[in-house]
Design an enzyme around this catalytic site. Structure first.
Site, short mmCIF file in Angstrom:
data_model
loop_
_atom_site.label_atom_id
_atom_site.label_comp_id
_atom_site.label_asym_id
_atom_site.label_seq_id
_atom_site.Cartn_x
_atom_site.Cartn_y
_atom_site.Cartn_z
N ARG A 36 3.99 5.87 1.83
CA ARG A 36 4.59 7.22 1.84
C ARG A 36 4.06 8.04 0.66
O ARG A 36 4.74 8.91 0.15
CB ARG A 36 6.11 7.13 1.76
CG ARG A 36 6.53 6.39 0.53
CD ARG A 36 7.96 6.51 0.19
NE ARG A 36 8.28 5.37 -0.66
CZ ARG A 36 9.43 5.14 -1.17
NH1 ARG A 36 10.42 5.95 -0.92
NH2 ARG A 36 9.64 4.09 -1.93
N GLY B 260 0.82 -1.22 0.00
CA GLY B 260 0.00 0.00 0.00
C GLY B 260 0.84 1.25 0.00
O GLY B 260 2.06 1.22 0.10
N ASP C 271 4.46 -4.78 -7.39
CA ASP C 271 3.85 -3.53 -6.91
C ASP C 271 4.42 -2.32 -7.65
O ASP C 271 3.89 -1.22 -7.50
CB ASP C 271 4.04 -3.36 -5.40
CG ASP C 271 5.48 -3.48 -4.98
OD1 ASP C 271 6.11 -4.52 -5.27
OD2 ASP C 271 6.00 -2.53 -4.37
N ASN C 272 5.46 -2.53 -8.43
CA ASN C 272 6.03 -1.44 -9.22
C ASN C 272 5.74 -1.64 -10.70
O ASN C 272 6.51 -1.20 -11.56
CB ASN C 272 7.54 -1.33 -8.97
CG ASN C 272 7.85 -0.90 -7.55
OD1 ASN C 272 7.02 -0.26 -6.91
ND2 ASN C 272 9.01 -1.26 -7.07
N ASP D 282 7.77 4.12 -10.52
CA ASP D 282 8.64 3.90 -9.36
C ASP D 282 10.11 3.83 -9.73
O ASP D 282 10.69 2.76 -9.93
CB ASP D 282 8.21 2.65 -8.57
CG ASP D 282 7.13 3.01 -7.56
OD1 ASP D 282 6.67 4.17 -7.59
OD2 ASP D 282 6.76 2.16 -6.74
P1 AMP Z 1 8.84 1.14 -3.13
O1 AMP Z 1 10.22 0.83 -2.71
O2 AMP Z 1 8.65 2.60 -3.44
O3 AMP Z 1 8.32 0.29 -4.23
O4 AMP Z 1 7.93 0.89 -1.86
C1 AMP Z 1 7.60 -0.39 -1.38
C2 AMP Z 1 6.67 -0.25 -0.19
O5 AMP Z 1 7.33 0.32 0.92
C3 AMP Z 1 5.45 0.61 -0.45
O6 AMP Z 1 4.37 0.05 0.25
C4 AMP Z 1 5.86 1.93 0.15
O7 AMP Z 1 4.76 2.73 0.49
C5 AMP Z 1 6.63 1.47 1.36
N1 AMP Z 1 7.61 2.49 1.82
C6 AMP Z 1 8.78 2.80 1.24
N2 AMP Z 1 9.40 3.79 1.90
C7 AMP Z 1 8.60 4.14 2.94
C8 AMP Z 1 8.67 5.10 4.00
N3 AMP Z 1 9.71 5.94 4.12
N4 AMP Z 1 7.65 5.13 4.87
C9 AMP Z 1 6.60 4.31 4.77
N5 AMP Z 1 6.46 3.39 3.80
C10 AMP Z 1 7.45 3.29 2.89
MG MG Z 2 6.74 1.07 -5.26
#
Ligand code: AMP
Ligand code: MG
Length: 480
Positions: free
Chosen positions: A89, A86, A248-249, A258
């Site tokens: 951030r 989800g 998820d990306n 992403d």
């Molecule tokens: P991502 O690396 O952008 O694909 O993120 C993977 C998951 O980690 C997603 O659910 C993001 O919302 C969560 N996430 C990544 N960085 C943060 C953060 N600093 N705080 C909260 N959730 C995070």
């Molecule tokens: Mg992501």
């Protein structure tokens, strides 16, 4: 004035998201906004630099008409399934219908905690904000379907990372933020009703022609397969490595999404990776088509219950759709590389593919800079004295190429497929480091330069160059 928000996703069933306002920023400063994109979205570009825009892009004010939400999704991360990820951030402010009639999401990334934040702070460091700004806009200028950058903000606070870093918020524009992982979220809960609602929503928003098909859910799957094949087939001939192609990306709209540990390769190697956690090369340059197919297989699995009442028949339909991926991918991949190489289309595809393989083999063996190689080949094809192709690659390759190339002058097509400027990692790093010292000039210069990646511009000649060994950035982290 401002943004005329609509909120169709926020009006889907409550289990699709969580209502969430952004946390806000103590002393926001607008670093860069994107007037050209604003115009496309039907937003007055002069509004972008107003205090109201800064308040919107920093999350300090909820603009009129916006119904902010954090979306639910799951995902396979490096092959392992996580049933709940989800928007941890990110907060979707709402949607706008652009001047072409297309619905686009406007999302804040780094705007504070949500119910999906788990242990995270919901914030982002400024570095990844500037990186995503540069790379997503470069991808757009390079002709790759991608999410876009509307604004970058410095929040005025410090976020705790490996080292304390200035905080940032990125305003992302996307055709939608629906991911393969969004489907997986509901499949993991055996919520077939939600899968059906989500599929209908995606058909209506992204593939309206699928609604008229005999089997709309199957037509949706086929469309997603085709659009994923298209983007990966466009990434590879640019030397682009997404870095973290988790489900998820992977956006079902067919946009690249992403930009974490992504990069454009300098020296070519098919096994190159950019994420330090990608020790097995799962997301290496040459493995991206295989992974896209793997991700699409996960999407197909979630759709099985609505593809056909008979599970066997549903599986057959999904398999037949997935089998088409490689054909879609290869035809675009070969076409684009053939244009970069200026190959004659009189040559049959197998001959062209064999020559491409041997070319990539030579680039690997001789550690040649990918972008500069095609740059010099284009100049060579133009009979331009500035080309030093012969210092890059062996004589034999050049004579093989001479026998394969189109006889008439084809260099304009070659140039249109071989960018002169890419967002090289060492330049992005340099711009981020300067920004951390409060100097945004390198970031702005790079962003300006990358809007015209195929044009000769002596003012940006330094940005063409490959890094010196000591400038090489080994990995880019998702340390956000
Ligand atoms: P991502 O690396 O952008 O694909 O993120 C993977 C998951 O980690 C997603 O659910 C993001 O919302 C969560 N996430 C990544 N960085 C943060 C953060 N600093 N705080 C909260 N959730 C995070
Ligand atoms: Mg992501």
């Amino acid at each position: 004035m401002g943004i005329p928000f609509q909120n169709t996703y926020a009006h889907l069933p409550a289990r699709f998201f969580s209502k969430q306002n952004p946390a806000g920023a103590p002393e926001p400063v607008l670093i860069r906004t994107n007037p050209a994109l604003a115009k496309e979205l039907g937003i007055d570009p002069s509004w972008l630099n107003s205090p109201a825009a800064c308040a919107t892009f920093s999350g300090n004010e909820i603009p009129e008409g916006a119904e902010p939400i954090a979306k639910a999704y799951a995902g396979h991360q490096f092959g392992g399934f996580v049933p709940q990820l989800g928007d941890g951030r990110a907060i979707l402010l709402g949607e706008v219908v652009d001047i072409h009639g297309m619905r686009r999401d406007i999302q804040l990334k780094g705007s504070g905690r949500t119910v999906f934040s788990r242990g995270g702070d919901g914030k982002s460091a400024l570095g990844p904000v500037l990186r995503e700004y540069l790379v997503s806009e470069a991808m757009h200028a390079l002709g790759v379907p991608t999410t876009r950058a509307l604004a970058a903000v410095y929040t005025g606070e410090t976020v705790e990372r490996e080292e304390p870093a200035p905080g940032g918020i990125f305003t992302r524009v996307a055709s939608s933020h629906i991911r393969v992982g969004t489907f997986q979220y509901f499949a993991a809960r055996q919520d077939n009703e939600a899968i059906r609602i989500l599929t209908d929503y995606c058909i209506d928003r992204h593939y309206p022609q699928a609604a008229d098909a005999k089997n709309p859910a199957l037509a949706f799957l086929e469309n997603v397969i085709q659009s994923q094949a298209l983007i990966v087939a466009k990434w590879l001939p640019l030397g682009f490595i997404h870095g973290v192609m988790n489900t998820d990306n992977c956006a079902v709209s067919g946009e690249t999404i992403d930009y974490g540990p992504c990069a454009f390769m300098d020296t070519f190697h098919p096994d190159k990776v950019f994420s330090f956690i990608d020790r097995n090369g799962r997301y290496a340059w040459g493995n991206q088509p295989t992974i896209a197919h793997w991700n699409l297989t996960r999407l197909a699995e979630t759709l099985l219950p609505i593809l056909d009442p008979s599970p066997e028949r549903a599986k057959e339909l999904a398999q037949a759709a997935l089998e088409k991926f490689i054909h879609h991918f290869q035809s675009i991949y070969l076409d684009r590389f053939s244009k970069k190489l200026g190959l004659s289309e009189l040559l049959d595809p197998d001959t062209r593919m064999a020559f491409l393989k041997s070319t990539l083999g030579a680039l690997t063996k001789e550690s040649i800079d990918f972008t500069l190689f095609f740059r010099h080949l284009t100049l060579f094809a133009k009979h331009d004295a500035r080309s030093n192709l012969d210092q890059m690659i062996n004589e034999r390759w050049i004579s093989d190429w001479e026998s394969m190339r189109k006889s008439e002058n084809y260099s304009a097509i070659m140039q249109a497929h071989s960018p002169i400027l890419i967002p090289r990692n060492h330049r992005i790093e340099e711009a981020i480091q300067a920004a951390y010292q409060n100097d945004f000039s390198l970031f702005h210069r790079l962003a300006d330069a990358l809007t015209k990646p195929f044009d000769e511009n002596p003012a940006y000649a330094d940005l063409e160059l490959a890094p010196h060994p000591e400038q090489c950035v080994k990995n880019t982290f998702c340390g956000t």
